[in-house]
Motif scaffolding. Structure first.
Motif, short mmCIF file in Angstrom:
data_model
loop_
_atom_site.label_atom_id
_atom_site.label_comp_id
_atom_site.label_asym_id
_atom_site.label_seq_id
_atom_site.Cartn_x
_atom_site.Cartn_y
_atom_site.Cartn_z
N ASP A 17 0.82 -1.22 0.00
CA ASP A 17 0.00 0.00 0.00
C ASP A 17 0.84 1.26 0.00
O ASP A 17 0.35 2.35 -0.34
CB ASP A 17 -0.91 0.04 1.23
CG ASP A 17 -2.14 -0.84 1.07
OD1 ASP A 17 -2.35 -1.38 -0.03
OD2 ASP A 17 -2.88 -1.00 2.06
N LEU A 36 -6.14 4.83 -3.23
CA LEU A 36 -6.03 4.90 -1.78
C LEU A 36 -5.79 6.33 -1.32
O LEU A 36 -5.40 7.20 -2.09
CB LEU A 36 -4.88 4.01 -1.28
CG LEU A 36 -4.97 2.52 -1.64
CD1 LEU A 36 -3.81 1.77 -0.98
CD2 LEU A 36 -6.30 1.93 -1.23
N ARG A 56 -6.20 1.21 6.38
CA ARG A 56 -5.72 -0.10 5.97
C ARG A 56 -4.46 -0.50 6.72
O ARG A 56 -4.21 -1.68 6.96
CB ARG A 56 -5.44 -0.12 4.47
CG ARG A 56 -6.68 0.11 3.62
CD ARG A 56 -6.31 0.42 2.17
NE ARG A 56 -5.56 -0.64 1.53
CZ ARG A 56 -6.10 -1.62 0.80
NH1 ARG A 56 -7.42 -1.66 0.65
NH2 ARG A 56 -5.35 -2.53 0.24
N GLY A 57 -3.62 0.49 7.06
CA GLY A 57 -2.38 0.18 7.75
C GLY A 57 -1.49 1.40 7.89
O GLY A 57 -1.72 2.44 7.27
N ALA A 75 -6.23 -1.96 12.52
CA ALA A 75 -5.43 -2.17 11.30
C ALA A 75 -3.99 -2.38 11.72
O ALA A 75 -3.59 -1.94 12.81
CB ALA A 75 -5.56 -0.97 10.36
N ALA A 101 -5.41 4.45 3.60
CA ALA A 101 -6.83 4.22 3.88
C ALA A 101 -7.59 4.08 2.57
O ALA A 101 -7.15 4.55 1.52
CB ALA A 101 -7.42 5.36 4.71
N ASP A 102 -8.73 3.45 2.64
CA ASP A 102 -9.65 3.43 1.52
C ASP A 102 -10.45 4.73 1.50
O ASP A 102 -10.65 5.37 2.53
CB ASP A 102 -10.62 2.25 1.64
CG ASP A 102 -9.94 0.92 1.41
OD1 ASP A 102 -9.19 0.79 0.42
OD2 ASP A 102 -10.15 0.00 2.23
#
Length: 263
Positions: A17, A36, A56-57, A75, A101-102
């Motif tokens: 990501d 993203l 997401r991380g 996350a 993040a989305d």
């Protein structure tokens, strides 16, 4: 609480990501690609964590990760060295931490207009730094939302998120392709649409009687400004009086003055 994991291999797929942030055709925040949202730096990452965007991380050096409150984060958080991080993202990141993040759904133009009293409406603002500055100014000066007309950049592009200091994640925005007819939606919701232009025939901003009203201030691109069609579609044209020899301001600077005058 987030699981904090140390990673020392830059090829680890768990870091995908955050990979190739300097490569235009592969970067994860590229519009039309994975799309993203990337936040960088402790302050901006904290604002992302507090936003509705699904995280997401995280990736960062240990002292930056430890500076964050991860109690509510669901996350993973990855700790690595500055050298490994630079190899993953494609450059040395002075701020030492990233979050991915989305995207989340944004309101429609109608919904945004229904819940707002003051809006910024943008036409052709294509510079990511100016767009980020506009959102930061909007957050600071009480603007309820931003409407993106044709030719505007994606406000969730990494540079815009960074320059906005993460405020693009808290100021709602809507897009419209129906231009300039989409301004009628605002008018139907009770807004006065005021086009900001340097032309001498425009009313002085302080003399236009807009303070306290339900106003949508219309701002144009960095070079040519608003199109003639947009100005004609507005209810009135307003200007910021300036000293002789200066014909215009940077769009984000002009927006800040207009926002302050309206609020």
């Amino acid at each position: 609480m987030a699981e904090v994991t140390e990673i020392n291999d830059p090829a680890d797929p768990r870091l995908d990501d955050f990979r190739d942030l300097s490569t235009a055709d592969r970067r994860p925040d590229r519009p039309g690609g994975r799309g993203l949202v990337i936040a960088e730096g402790v302050v901006v990452v904290e604002r992302l964590l507090a936003s509705p965007y699904p995280v997401r991380g995280l990736l960062g050096v240990r002292r930056r990760i430890e500076a964050l409150d991860l109690e509510e984060l669901d996350a993973p958080a990855y700790v690595t060295s500055a050298e490994v991080m630079a190899e993953v993202v494609g450059f040395h990141l002075n701020r030492g931490v990233l979050a991915a993040a989305d995207k989340c759904a944004q309101p429609s133009l109608e919904d945004l207009a229904s819940s707002a009293r003051r809006l910024a409406v943008l036409e052709g603002v294509g510079d990511h730094e100016n767009l980020g500055s506009l959102f930061r100014n909007a957050a600071a000066l009480g603007i309820d939302g931003v409407v993106l007309g044709p030719g505007c950049s994606d406000p969730l592009y990494r540079r815009s998120v960074r320059v906005s200091m993460g405020h693009v994640l808290r100021v709602p925005f809507a897009s419209t392709d129906d231009w300039p007819a989409g301004l009628n939606v605002l008018r139907q919701k009770g807004f006065i649409v005021a086009a900001l232009t340097p032309r001498a025939s425009a009313a002085g901003l302080a003399d236009a009687g807009l303070r306290g009203e339900r106003v949508a201030v219309l701002l144009g691109s960095e070079g040519p400004g608003l199109t003639e069609e947009a100005i004609e579609a507005a209810d009135l044209a307003v200007r910021i009086p300036m000293a002789d020899g200066v014909d215009s301001l940077n769009v984000a600077t002009a927006a800040a003055i207009a926002f302050y005058a309206l609020v």
